[in-house]
Every structure is written in structure tokens, then in C-alpha cells.
Scaffold this motif. Structure first.
Motif, PDB file in Angstrom:
ATOM      1  N   THR A   1     -46.990 -36.831 -13.108  1.00 31.03           N
ATOM      2  CA  THR A   1     -45.770 -36.381 -13.786  1.00 31.03           C
ATOM      3  C   THR A   1     -46.057 -35.943 -15.229  1.00 31.03           C
ATOM      4  O   THR A   1     -45.187 -36.006 -16.083  1.00 31.03           O
ATOM      5  N   HIS A   2     -47.299 -35.517 -15.465  1.00 26.02           N
ATOM      6  CA  HIS A   2     -47.701 -35.228 -16.844  1.00 26.02           C
ATOM      7  C   HIS A   2     -47.840 -33.731 -17.108  1.00 26.02           C
ATOM      8  O   HIS A   2     -47.746 -32.924 -16.207  1.00 26.02           O
ATOM      9  N   TYR A   3     -48.119 -33.401 -18.367  1.00 25.83           N
ATOM     10  CA  TYR A   3     -48.465 -32.015 -18.705  1.00 25.83           C
ATOM     11  C   TYR A   3     -49.717 -31.634 -17.931  1.00 25.83           C
ATOM     12  O   TYR A   3     -50.609 -32.470 -17.733  1.00 25.83           O
ATOM     13  N   SER A   4     -49.802 -30.370 -17.584  1.00 27.91           N
ATOM     14  CA  SER A   4     -51.072 -29.883 -17.016  1.00 27.91           C
ATOM     15  C   SER A   4     -51.813 -29.150 -18.133  1.00 27.91           C
ATOM     16  O   SER A   4     -51.238 -28.918 -19.201  1.00 27.91           O
ATOM     17  N   PRO A   5     -53.079 -28.763 -17.914  1.00 30.86           N
ATOM     18  CA  PRO A   5     -53.709 -27.882 -18.910  1.00 30.86           C
ATOM     19  C   PRO A   5     -52.831 -26.638 -19.090  1.00 30.86           C
ATOM     20  O   PRO A   5     -52.125 -26.241 -18.156  1.00 30.86           O
ATOM     21  N   ASN A   6     -52.893 -26.022 -20.260  1.00 30.24           N
ATOM     22  CA  ASN A   6     -52.029 -24.869 -20.535  1.00 30.24           C
ATOM     23  C   ASN A   6     -52.137 -23.792 -19.458  1.00 30.24           C
ATOM     24  O   ASN A   6     -51.132 -23.233 -19.002  1.00 30.24           O
ATOM     25  N   GLN A   7     -53.351 -23.551 -19.045  1.00 30.49           N
ATOM     26  CA  GLN A   7     -53.577 -22.437 -18.107  1.00 30.49           C
ATOM     27  C   GLN A   7     -53.135 -22.775 -16.677  1.00 30.49           C
ATOM     28  O   GLN A   7     -53.096 -21.908 -15.817  1.00 30.49           O
ATOM     29  N   GLY A   8     -52.812 -24.041 -16.450  1.00 35.05           N
ATOM     30  CA  GLY A   8     -52.500 -24.518 -15.095  1.00 35.05           C
ATOM     31  C   GLY A   8     -53.659 -25.372 -14.605  1.00 35.05           C
ATOM     32  O   GLY A   8     -54.804 -25.186 -15.049  1.00 35.05           O
ATOM     33  N   TYR A   9     -53.372 -26.308 -13.688  1.00 34.95           N
ATOM     34  CA  TYR A   9     -54.457 -27.130 -13.118  1.00 34.95           C
ATOM     35  C   TYR A   9     -55.520 -26.231 -12.511  1.00 34.95           C
ATOM     36  O   TYR A   9     -55.181 -25.220 -11.868  1.00 34.95           O
TER      37      TYR A   9
ATOM     38  N   GLU B   1     -58.357 -18.122  -4.232  1.00 29.24           N
ATOM     39  CA  GLU B   1     -58.729 -18.008  -2.807  1.00 29.24           C
ATOM     40  C   GLU B   1     -57.657 -17.238  -2.024  1.00 29.24           C
ATOM     41  O   GLU B   1     -57.967 -16.416  -1.169  1.00 29.24           O
ATOM     42  N   TYR B   2     -56.423 -17.533  -2.363  1.00 32.22           N
ATOM     43  CA  TYR B   2     -55.304 -16.853  -1.684  1.00 32.22           C
ATOM     44  C   TYR B   2     -55.346 -15.338  -1.954  1.00 32.22           C
ATOM     45  O   TYR B   2     -55.215 -14.529  -1.031  1.00 32.22           O
ATOM     46  N   LEU B   3     -55.554 -14.959  -3.226  1.00 35.81           N
ATOM     47  CA  LEU B   3     -55.572 -13.533  -3.567  1.00 35.81           C
ATOM     48  C   LEU B   3     -56.713 -12.810  -2.858  1.00 35.81           C
ATOM     49  O   LEU B   3     -56.571 -11.668  -2.422  1.00 35.81           O
ATOM     50  N   GLU B   4     -57.831 -13.499  -2.741  1.00 35.33           N
ATOM     51  CA  GLU B   4     -58.973 -12.859  -2.080  1.00 35.33           C
ATOM     52  C   GLU B   4     -58.694 -12.717  -0.571  1.00 35.33           C
ATOM     53  O   GLU B   4     -58.912 -11.660   0.022  1.00 35.33           O
ATOM     54  N   ARG B   5     -58.195 -13.803   0.013  1.00 43.68           N
ATOM     55  CA  ARG B   5     -57.950 -13.801   1.459  1.00 43.68           C
ATOM     56  C   ARG B   5     -56.862 -12.803   1.859  1.00 43.68           C
ATOM     57  O   ARG B   5     -57.019 -12.042   2.795  1.00 43.68           O
ATOM     58  N   ARG B   6     -55.772 -12.779   1.094  1.00 44.43           N
ATOM     59  CA  ARG B   6     -54.625 -11.959   1.494  1.00 44.43           C
ATOM     60  C   ARG B   6     -54.711 -10.511   1.001  1.00 44.43           C
ATOM     61  O   ARG B   6     -54.237  -9.605   1.654  1.00 44.43           O
ATOM     62  N   PHE B   7     -55.305 -10.316  -0.208  1.00 39.00           N
ATOM     63  CA  PHE B   7     -55.218  -8.975  -0.803  1.00 39.00           C
ATOM     64  C   PHE B   7     -56.562  -8.413  -1.250  1.00 39.00           C
ATOM     65  O   PHE B   7     -56.603  -7.395  -1.933  1.00 39.00           O
ATOM     66  N   ASP B   8     -57.625  -9.126  -0.887  1.00 42.38           N
ATOM     67  CA  ASP B   8     -58.952  -8.647  -1.228  1.00 42.38           C
ATOM     68  C   ASP B   8     -59.129  -8.465  -2.751  1.00 42.38           C
ATOM     69  O   ASP B   8     -59.781  -7.536  -3.214  1.00 42.38           O
ATOM     70  N   LEU B   9     -58.504  -9.364  -3.503  1.00 43.40           N
ATOM     71  CA  LEU B   9     -58.590  -9.319  -4.969  1.00 43.40           C
ATOM     72  C   LEU B   9     -59.391 -10.533  -5.440  1.00 43.40           C
ATOM     73  O   LEU B   9     -59.044 -11.665  -5.100  1.00 43.40           O
ATOM     74  N   LYS B  10     -60.435 -10.270  -6.230  1.00 44.66           N
ATOM     75  CA  LYS B  10     -61.290 -11.396  -6.647  1.00 44.66           C
ATOM     76  C   LYS B  10     -61.077 -11.715  -8.130  1.00 44.66           C
ATOM     77  O   LYS B  10     -61.276 -10.850  -8.981  1.00 44.66           O
ATOM     78  N   TYR B  11     -60.682 -12.949  -8.399  1.00 43.98           N
ATOM     79  CA  TYR B  11     -60.505 -13.384  -9.786  1.00 43.98           C
ATOM     80  C   TYR B  11     -61.124 -14.752  -9.989  1.00 43.98           C
ATOM     81  O   TYR B  11     -60.967 -15.645  -9.143  1.00 43.98           O
ATOM     82  N   ASP B  12     -61.783 -14.900 -11.115  1.00 44.49           N
ATOM     83  CA  ASP B  12     -62.415 -16.172 -11.461  1.00 44.49           C
ATOM     84  C   ASP B  12     -61.325 -17.149 -11.920  1.00 44.49           C
ATOM     85  O   ASP B  12     -60.629 -16.879 -12.914  1.00 44.49           O
ATOM     86  N   PRO B  13     -61.172 -18.263 -11.198  1.00 42.22           N
ATOM     87  CA  PRO B  13     -60.087 -19.191 -11.560  1.00 42.22           C
ATOM     88  C   PRO B  13     -60.246 -19.759 -12.968  1.00 42.22           C
ATOM     89  O   PRO B  13     -59.260 -20.171 -13.590  1.00 42.22           O
ATOM     90  N   LYS B  14     -61.464 -19.766 -13.492  1.00 42.07           N
ATOM     91  CA  LYS B  14     -61.650 -20.372 -14.832  1.00 42.07           C
ATOM     92  C   LYS B  14     -61.021 -19.518 -15.929  1.00 42.07           C
ATOM     93  O   LYS B  14     -60.274 -20.036 -16.752  1.00 42.07           O
ATOM     94  N   GLY B  15     -61.318 -18.219 -15.921  1.00 38.65           N
ATOM     95  CA  GLY B  15     -60.867 -17.428 -17.070  1.00 38.65           C
ATOM     96  C   GLY B  15     -59.908 -16.307 -16.748  1.00 38.65           C
ATOM     97  O   GLY B  15     -59.358 -15.683 -17.658  1.00 38.65           O
ATOM     98  N   GLN B  16     -59.704 -16.023 -15.461  1.00 37.54           N
ATOM     99  CA  GLN B  16     -58.950 -14.803 -15.154  1.00 37.54           C
ATOM    100  C   GLN B  16     -57.546 -15.053 -14.608  1.00 37.54           C
ATOM    101  O   GLN B  16     -56.839 -14.103 -14.302  1.00 37.54           O
ATOM    102  N   ILE B  17     -57.192 -16.323 -14.460  1.00 32.94           N
ATOM    103  CA  ILE B  17     -55.864 -16.612 -13.889  1.00 32.94           C
ATOM    104  C   ILE B  17     -55.092 -17.529 -14.836  1.00 32.94           C
ATOM    105  O   ILE B  17     -55.643 -18.503 -15.349  1.00 32.94           O
ATOM    106  N   LEU B  18     -53.839 -17.182 -15.068  1.00 30.55           N
ATOM    107  CA  LEU B  18     -52.958 -18.029 -15.880  1.00 30.55           C
ATOM    108  C   LEU B  18     -51.704 -18.339 -15.063  1.00 30.55           C
ATOM    109  O   LEU B  18     -51.042 -17.419 -14.570  1.00 30.55           O
ATOM    110  N   VAL B  19     -51.417 -19.619 -14.914  1.00 35.93           N
ATOM    111  CA  VAL B  19     -50.226 -20.041 -14.158  1.00 35.93           C
ATOM    112  C   VAL B  19     -49.039 -20.045 -15.128  1.00 35.93           C
ATOM    113  O   VAL B  19     -49.114 -20.629 -16.213  1.00 35.93           O
ATOM    114  N   THR B  20     -47.958 -19.392 -14.714  1.00 35.77           N
ATOM    115  CA  THR B  20     -46.818 -19.201 -15.622  1.00 35.77           C
ATOM    116  C   THR B  20     -45.520 -19.731 -15.004  1.00 35.77           C
ATOM    117  O   THR B  20     -45.498 -20.140 -13.847  1.00 35.77           O
ATOM    118  N   VAL B  21     -44.470 -19.689 -15.803  1.00 35.32           N
ATOM    119  CA  VAL B  21     -43.153 -20.104 -15.309  1.00 35.32           C
ATOM    120  C   VAL B  21     -42.506 -18.880 -14.645  1.00 35.32           C
ATOM    121  O   VAL B  21     -41.733 -18.139 -15.258  1.00 35.32           O
TER     122      VAL B  21
END
Ligand SMILES: Cc1ncc(COP(=O)(O)O)c(C=O)c1O
Length: 398
Positions: A64-72, A81-101
């Protein structure tokens, strides 16, 4: 002396009009039970049980706590993994994805992190109401391309070429589109790529919130699938529409790491992080949501066919939508503006839909009908629409 509150509000906020979608939604709510609402862009499905359960388990386990800013990181990995599997889009989860509201926050962050005052952003109207507002709030200048029914609401390469100036920062591509339900094929996007290759400074924000809701029968394509444009594209997506998770408020962006870091800076000060419970739930959505998404897509497709037939029966012409969950028929020739049509239809037939001009001036003469509603309600609404149009045609409405 009375306080002049209006003068306290910034000019830019004062200039923004409240969304007409909400107005019709609120009007429908005031009339309560008797109204069939086809006004809001929100799935009528409840979030699939396995996804809800993942959220519940996270609460039971005390997450029930804060997550890292960028998302867990687990969430970013699952999205990657989902983007690659469904849309053939490759992104590095460390630096290329930001989880937003929601995708909404992603659109806002992009505007705030990229726009300097006076920068131009190309938007394709009729479009989702937030595009213009986010650009204006960031002191940018929205440059509108009016997409047309005769072009199936696709972006035409010559229109893009004509709209680009040396002030253009980015283009927002929103396909499948709200409010039109239009999609762009691989061949259509090739022509857009060719224009963009002549303008290396122009970036693309590809709003793909409805990417799972595509009824063309072909695999959806993203402009980021073109290797030449991958480094100049920020993909915005989320769980609201495809996974029936509007209330959970999770979206994300995926794009070049230095830009994602800039967005994260704004996000970290203004939002901190996305809701943790919802982040745990979307791990499940990414990994085990395909079957439910497929079932919802099939149901939307069924409703889409019912609505296209219903509109034809009612005597309205409508571009055939191939994505999202909206139809955008023309009401021209009936002697009413879009707003008058929607208001009269609501008051007399108790069906709420949205005037086309809510999505840009060129939407005038059209209305948006959402088919994210039960088949039963859609069928009843189409009967009422037919009556309403007939009454308008023979001048017998009250
Ligand atoms: C085209 C489009 N993009 C983005 C959004 C934002 O959705 P959310 O913030 O729920 O992810 C919407 C919502 O209606 C939309 O229609």
C-alpha cells in the motif's frame, strides 16, 4: 467588496472551454434512470476478474506504499513484454517506459516536458478533447489539420506537409480515433513516414489507447514500428479502454530514454507515482488478459455492426468505423446544429450522445455515439433515433 475570482485565474486556463462531453453526461445524469447514455467513452464491462483479484491480493499483502516514480520495475517489464508480444514494439523497461495516471497524464507530461512557449503541435481534428487543452496549457500553439469523412478521417500526407513549419515540435496521431473510430493502415502510415522523413525535427506522439480495439482484421500497426521513426516517436497507451480499467487510472508512455527521463522529472514533482494497487493489477492484465480482451473486442465488433445498421435504418450517413467504440454519423440537412440535435434528442427521446463540435469545430454536423453500452440499450437507442430523425424530417418534433 466582492472578490473578482475570474481575474485570479490564469489567462490560459480562462481561455480553455469545459469539455462538452461532460456537460452531456451530467445532463443525462440529471435526468437519471430513463436515459440511455451513449455519451461517454467508457467500457460498460467491469474489469476482468483475474485483474481485479490481482489488485485485491496486493492490498491483502500490504502493498500500500508509494512506488518508484517511474512505476514498479515489474510493471514496466510486464508492459514491455506486452508491447513486444502484441505490437512488435521493443522498449527497455529500465529507461524507456514511464507508468502514468492514465494516458491522460502521459499526454500532459509530454506537452509540459517538450513545449517551449510558441512551439507548434499538430493535432488532427475531430479528436480527443485533451490534445488541444494539454498543448494550450503548456503554452504551445495547436495547429489543426481537419481530417475529413471523404478520406475516412485519415491524415493525408499533403495536409501534414502543409502544416509543418520550423516551429513544429510534434504531431499527435490518434488512431484508432476518438470520436471517429478511424484507423490508419500500414500503407497509410508509410505515406506519413515519407513526409516525416523530410522533417527530421518533428516528433510524433502516437496515442494508441484503442490499439486493441481494431476491427480491420489486420494486425494493428504503430508509427513506431518504422525503424526510421522509432527514435522520434513516443507511444502513449493505457489500460482504460482495452482492459475496461478506466477507474484504475493506469497508462504509460514508451519512447526515447532521454525524453522519458524528462517526463519523469515532471511526473515526480507533480504526481509522484501511479496508484500502487492498480499497478499490481496491470501486471496481470499484461500477462493474462488476452482472452478477456478478445472477448470484449468481439462484443464491441458485434455492437458496431448493429449500430452501423441502425444508423442506416434511421436514414443517417455514417463513415464505417474500424476501431475504438464510436460511430460519428452526419446529421446534416436536418436543420439542427450538432448541439441542438443532441439536446433535443436527449430531452425528447432520452438518449444521450455527444455533439461533434466537442471534438473540434470541424466536427459540427456530426454526433458521436459510443457503443460501449449493452446491445439492448444500443438497439433501443437506434429505434428512438429512427423515430427522432423521421419526426425531424416531417417537422413533427415538439
Ligand atoms: C484517444 C484517447 N486518448 C487518451 C485517453 C485517455 O484515457 P485514460 O486517461 O483513461 O488512459 C482517452 C480517453 O477517452 C482517449 O479517448
Amino acid at each position: 467588496m466582492e472578490t473578482d475570482y475570474q481575474s485570479k485565474i490564469s489567462k490560459v486556463v480562462n481561455e480553455i472551454k469545459p469539455s462538452a462531453i461532460r456537460r452531456f453526461f451530467d445532463l443525462a445524469n440529471e435526468l437519471k434512470g430513463e436515459v440511455i447514455s451513449l455519451s461517454i467513452g467508457e467500457p460498460d464491462f467491469v474489469t476482468p476478474w483475474n485483474i481485479r483479484e490481482a489488485g485485491i491480493f496486493s492490498l491483502e499483502d500490504g502493498y500500500t506504499h508509494y512506488s518508484p516514480n517511474q512505476g514498479y520495475i515489474e510493471v514496466r517489464k510486464a508492459i514491455s513484454e506486452y508491447l513486444e508480444r502484441r505490437f512488435d514494439l521493443k522498449y527497455d523497461p529500465k529507461g524507456q517506459i514511464l507508468v502514468t495516471v492514465g494516458g491522460s497524464e502521459a499526454l500532459d507530461l509530454i506537452a509540459r516536458a517538450l513545449i517551449d512557449p510558441g512551439d507548434e503541435v499538430i493535432i488532427l481534428e475531430p479528436c480527443f478533447v485533451a490534445y488541444r487543452a494539454t498543448v494550450t496549457l503548456a503554452h504551445g500553439v495547436p495547429v489543426v489539420i481537419e481530417t475529413k469523412e471523404k478520406d475516412n478521417y485519415k491524415l493525408m500526407p499533403e495536409d501534414l506537409e502543409a502544416a509543418i513549419t520550423d516551429k513544429t515540435k510534434y504531431l499527435i496521431l490518434g488512431y484508432p480515433g476518438n470520436p471517429t473510430g478511424a484507423t490508419m493502415s500500414y500503407d497509410d502510415l508509410c505515406k506519413i513516414r515519407d513526409v516525416l522523413m523530410r522533417h527530421p525535427n518533428v516528433f510524433v506522439v502516437s496515442d494508441e489507447l484503442y490499439s486493441e480495439l481494431n476491427y480491420t482484421g489486420s494486425r494493428p500497426v504503430s508509427i513506431a514500428n518504422f525503424p526510421e521513426l522509432y527514435d522520434r516517436t513516443i507511444v502513449v497507451n493505457g489500460f482504460s479502454k482495452s482492459f475496461a480499467m478506466t477507474g484504475w487510472r493506469i497508462g504509460y508512455m514508451a519512447g526515447p530514454a532521454p525524453l522519458v527521463a524528462a517526463m519523469n522529472k515532471v511526473h515526480q514533482y507533480c504526481i509522484m507515482c501511479s496508484p500502487s494497487t492498480a499497478q499490481y493489477a496491470v501486471i496481470e492484465a499484461c500477462r493474462n488478459g488476452d482472452k478477456e480482451v478478445e472477448e470484449m473486442r468481439a462484443e464491441y465488433n458485434r455492437r458496431r455492426r448493429v449500430i452501423i445498421n441502425g444508423l442506416k435504418n434511421a436514414g443517417l450517413t455514417c463513415f464505417e468505423p474500424t476501431g475504438a467504440f464510436y460511430a460519428f454519423p452526419s446529421i446534416e440537412g436536418l436543420g439542427l446544429t450538432s448541439e441542438q440535435f443532441c439536446e433535443k434528442f436527449l430531452m425528447e427521446k432520452k438518449v444521450a450522445i455527444v455533439p461533434g463540435n466537442a471534438f473540434g469545430a470541424c466536427g459540427e454536423g456530426h454526433v458521436r455515439i459510443s457503443y460501449a453500452a449493452s446491445l439492448e440499450n444500443i438497439q433501443e437507442a437506434m429505434i428512438r433515433l429512427k423515430d427522432f430523425v423521421e419526426e425531424l424530417k416531417d417537422g413533427s418534433t415538439k
